[in-house]
Write a protein that holds these residues in place. Structure first.
Motif, PDB file in Angstrom:
ATOM      1  N   PHE A   2       4.970  36.272   3.385  1.00  0.00           N
ATOM      2  CA  PHE A   2       5.102  34.821   3.266  1.00  0.00           C
ATOM      3  C   PHE A   2       4.777  34.374   1.836  1.00  0.00           C
ATOM      4  CE2 PHE A   2       3.814  30.429   3.701  1.00  0.00           C
ATOM      5  CZ  PHE A   2       4.637  29.918   4.687  1.00  0.00           C
ATOM      6  N   TYR A   3       3.639  34.826   1.318  1.00  0.00           N
ATOM      7  CA  TYR A   3       3.225  34.393  -0.021  1.00  0.00           C
ATOM      8  C   TYR A   3       4.015  35.103  -1.120  1.00  0.00           C
ATOM      9  CZ  TYR A   3      -0.344  31.467   1.941  1.00  0.00           C
ATOM     10  OH  TYR A   3      -0.971  30.469   2.623  1.00  0.00           O
ATOM     11  N   VAL A  46      11.903  31.292   8.064  1.00  0.00           N
ATOM     12  CA  VAL A  46      11.081  30.301   8.758  1.00  0.00           C
ATOM     13  C   VAL A  46       9.750  30.970   9.071  1.00  0.00           C
ATOM     14  CG1 VAL A  46      10.781  29.058  10.948  1.00  0.00           C
ATOM     15  CG2 VAL A  46      12.995  28.993   9.771  1.00  0.00           C
ATOM     16  N   GLY A  47       8.659  30.312   8.738  1.00  0.00           N
ATOM     17  CA  GLY A  47       7.336  30.846   9.039  1.00  0.00           C
ATOM     18  C   GLY A  47       6.858  30.388  10.408  1.00  0.00           C
ATOM     19  N   VAL A  48       6.288  31.321  11.168  1.00  0.00           N
ATOM     20  CA  VAL A  48       5.786  31.024  12.512  1.00  0.00           C
ATOM     21  C   VAL A  48       4.363  31.555  12.613  1.00  0.00           C
ATOM     22  CG1 VAL A  48       6.108  31.395  14.997  1.00  0.00           C
ATOM     23  CG2 VAL A  48       8.119  31.242  13.489  1.00  0.00           C
ATOM     24  N   PHE A  49       3.461  30.760  13.160  1.00  0.00           N
ATOM     25  CA  PHE A  49       2.104  31.232  13.428  1.00  0.00           C
ATOM     26  C   PHE A  49       1.993  31.648  14.891  1.00  0.00           C
ATOM     27  CE2 PHE A  49       1.460  28.817   9.580  1.00  0.00           C
ATOM     28  CZ  PHE A  49       0.514  29.570   8.901  1.00  0.00           C
ATOM     29  N   ARG A  50       1.122  32.605  15.140  1.00  0.00           N
ATOM     30  CA  ARG A  50       0.935  33.102  16.502  1.00  0.00           C
ATOM     31  C   ARG A  50       0.648  31.957  17.478  1.00  0.00           C
ATOM     32  NH1 ARG A  50      -3.671  36.898  16.316  1.00  0.00           N
ATOM     33  NH2 ARG A  50      -2.253  38.551  15.670  1.00  0.00           N
ATOM     34  N   LEU A  79       3.460  30.102  19.266  1.00  0.00           N
ATOM     35  CA  LEU A  79       4.169  30.721  20.393  1.00  0.00           C
ATOM     36  C   LEU A  79       3.699  30.173  21.731  1.00  0.00           C
ATOM     37  CD1 LEU A  79       4.438  34.457  19.237  1.00  0.00           C
ATOM     38  CD2 LEU A  79       5.945  32.524  18.771  1.00  0.00           C
ATOM     39  N   GLU A  80       2.597  29.407  21.721  1.00  0.00           N
ATOM     40  CA  GLU A  80       2.153  28.751  22.961  1.00  0.00           C
ATOM     41  C   GLU A  80       3.158  27.681  23.383  1.00  0.00           C
ATOM     42  OE1 GLU A  80      -1.742  27.285  22.131  1.00  0.00           O
ATOM     43  OE2 GLU A  80      -2.548  29.293  21.693  1.00  0.00           O
ATOM     44  N   THR A  81       3.872  27.132  22.418  1.00  0.00           N
ATOM     45  CA  THR A  81       4.970  26.192  22.702  1.00  0.00           C
ATOM     46  C   THR A  81       6.234  26.791  22.096  1.00  0.00           C
ATOM     47  OG1 THR A  81       4.340  24.972  20.705  1.00  0.00           O
ATOM     48  CG2 THR A  81       3.508  24.138  22.815  1.00  0.00           C
ATOM     49  N   LYS A  90       1.722  40.760  17.872  1.00  0.00           N
ATOM     50  CA  LYS A  90       0.705  41.791  18.149  1.00  0.00           C
ATOM     51  C   LYS A  90       0.127  42.349  16.852  1.00  0.00           C
ATOM     52  CE  LYS A  90       3.021  43.448  22.363  1.00  0.00           C
ATOM     53  NZ  LYS A  90       3.744  44.619  22.946  1.00  0.00           N
ATOM     54  N   HIS A  91       0.878  42.213  15.756  1.00  0.00           N
ATOM     55  CA  HIS A  91       0.506  42.844  14.492  1.00  0.00           C
ATOM     56  C   HIS A  91      -0.033  41.858  13.463  1.00  0.00           C
ATOM     57  CE1 HIS A  91       2.350  46.619  15.794  1.00  0.00           C
ATOM     58  NE2 HIS A  91       3.294  45.867  16.313  1.00  0.00           N
ATOM     59  N   ASP A  92       0.250  40.568  13.640  1.00  0.00           N
ATOM     60  CA  ASP A  92      -0.227  39.586  12.660  1.00  0.00           C
ATOM     61  C   ASP A  92      -0.167  38.195  13.267  1.00  0.00           C
ATOM     62  OD1 ASP A  92      -1.201  38.671  10.230  1.00  0.00           O
ATOM     63  OD2 ASP A  92       0.767  38.505   9.312  1.00  0.00           O
ATOM     64  N   ARG A  93      -0.996  37.294  12.733  1.00  0.00           N
ATOM     65  CA  ARG A  93      -0.970  35.902  13.210  1.00  0.00           C
ATOM     66  C   ARG A  93       0.118  35.094  12.516  1.00  0.00           C
ATOM     67  NH1 ARG A  93      -3.355  32.066  10.015  1.00  0.00           N
ATOM     68  NH2 ARG A  93      -4.251  32.846   8.072  1.00  0.00           N
TER      69      ARG A  93
END
Length: 350
Positions: A138-139, A155-159, A162-164, A211-214
């Motif tokens: 990302f950086y 597109v960046g996604v945070f863990r 994924l709740e929504t 599973k591997h990163d947030r």
């Protein structure tokens, strides 16, 4: 001539533990023992540090842990020592340089480099900032954006997003057409990477990457040839020739890299000279922009329709296995393993 003491640090707690064992074996065999005393130190997947002084061949087979002795690198800058615990006593060994043969988290991401800095021990490869930023895809993209070098849109996604997951899917599908690539932001050797051709595969891929990163990247698909360029140096950066990956699978995932003999590497990619020169120039520019030191491997695509060069990612602790492109590209330029390892140690001591 007084020999210097070098620690080769291997193993680690990342998903690339097994790859590190093979890299370390190659590196140890490449060190000039007329110039250096070698101290192999392994880190188990549980995070235990062990000094290993038996048959080098047992490192790659993961048998080294059975006879390892507890060991630590002292963070005391006045000490610069490896502490080896042997039964009822502790032995101190003066350390002149460290060669981290670690891949992935806790080895390639600036964490262990911070320990070396605290201890004021020279080490092979990039520093804390460069390692951390380059490990985080990302950086890395944010830095490369400032250079005007094309890279895959993402597109960046945070863990937690994924709740929504419906909102994530909507954003991805609004931004890209399928197929797309899904990557953990901090992982190497293509661990956790997948290619999604539809919504169902996207959901599976996002959950696997999480599973591997947030932090997760969803990237546009680049229909291109996968090429790689090695860089070497501290101030005067040298670029190798350009190699090409011919994956046996649909893309060069972990299994295609390490378990599928049908995957091939070509050391002199059949490209127009101008394209090869641009890749070599871009590799050096990206390495410098990320404050790189020592060595790295920089990966690109050459788009099939346009011939455009598209940056993919950088690896600041590239592999030294029998199929690793970094040492093979330099061997093709006449720099054999022993000379390459020696040059990397000299660059660290600078």
């Amino acid at each position: 001539m007084n020999k210097k003491n070098v620690i080769v640090l291997f193993g680690g707690q990342s998903s690339e533990h097994s790859v590190s064992l093979v890299s370390a074996t190659t590196i140890i065999k490449g060190i000039n023992q007329d110039k250096y005393n070698i101290y192999p130190v392994g880190i188990t997947q549980e995070g235990r540090w062990l000094y290993y002084d038996a048959a080098i061949e047992k490192i790659a087979t993961d048998e080294w842990k059975e006879s390892g002795k507890k060991a630590l690198i002292s963070p005391d800058a006045s000490d610069q020592s490896l502490l080896i615990f042997e039964e009822d006593r502790m032995r101190k060994v003066k350390v002149h340089v460290i060669f981290p043969a670690l891949h992935g988290l806790y080895g390639e991401d600036g964490t262990v480099q911070g320990l070396f800095e605290l201890a004021k021990i020279p080490y092979v490869g990039c520093g804390v900032l460069s390692s951390a930023v380059s490990m985080d895809k990302f950086y890395t993209k944010i830095v490369v954006d400032t250079l005007g070098i094309r890279q895959a849109k993402f597109v960046g996604v945070f863990r937690r997003n994924l709740e929504t997951i419906d909102g994530v899917i909507e954003n991805v599908e609004k931004t890209f057409d399928y197929p797309v690539f899904i990557k953990p932001s901090n992982a190497g050797s293509s661990v956790g990477v997948s290619k999604a051709h539809d919504r169902k595969e996207l959901i599976v891929g996002l959950k696997e990457a999480a599973k591997h990163d947030r932090k997760i990247l969803v990237e546009e698909f680049i229909d291109g040839r996968e090429v790689e360029c090695a860089v070497l140096g501290n101030e005067n950066i040298q670029s190798s020739g350009v190699g090409e990956i011919l994956p046996a699978a649909e893309f060069y995932d972990f299994d295609a890299k390490y378990n599928n003999a049908e995957s091939k590497t070509v050391l002199n990619a059949d490209l127009p000279e101008e394209v090869s020169l641009r890749i070599r120039r871009y590799a050096a520019r990206i390495f410098e922009a990320l404050d790189g030191k020592g060595f790295a491997r920089v990966d690109f695509f050459v788009e099939k329709n346009s011939g455009e060069v598209v940056f993919n990612e950088i690896n600041t602790l590239p592999g030294f296995t029998s199929i690793s492109m970094f040492p093979m590209l330099w061997a093709e330029k006449g720099l054999q393993l022993e000379e390459l390892v020696d040059q990397l140690l000299e660059l660290a001591l600078e």
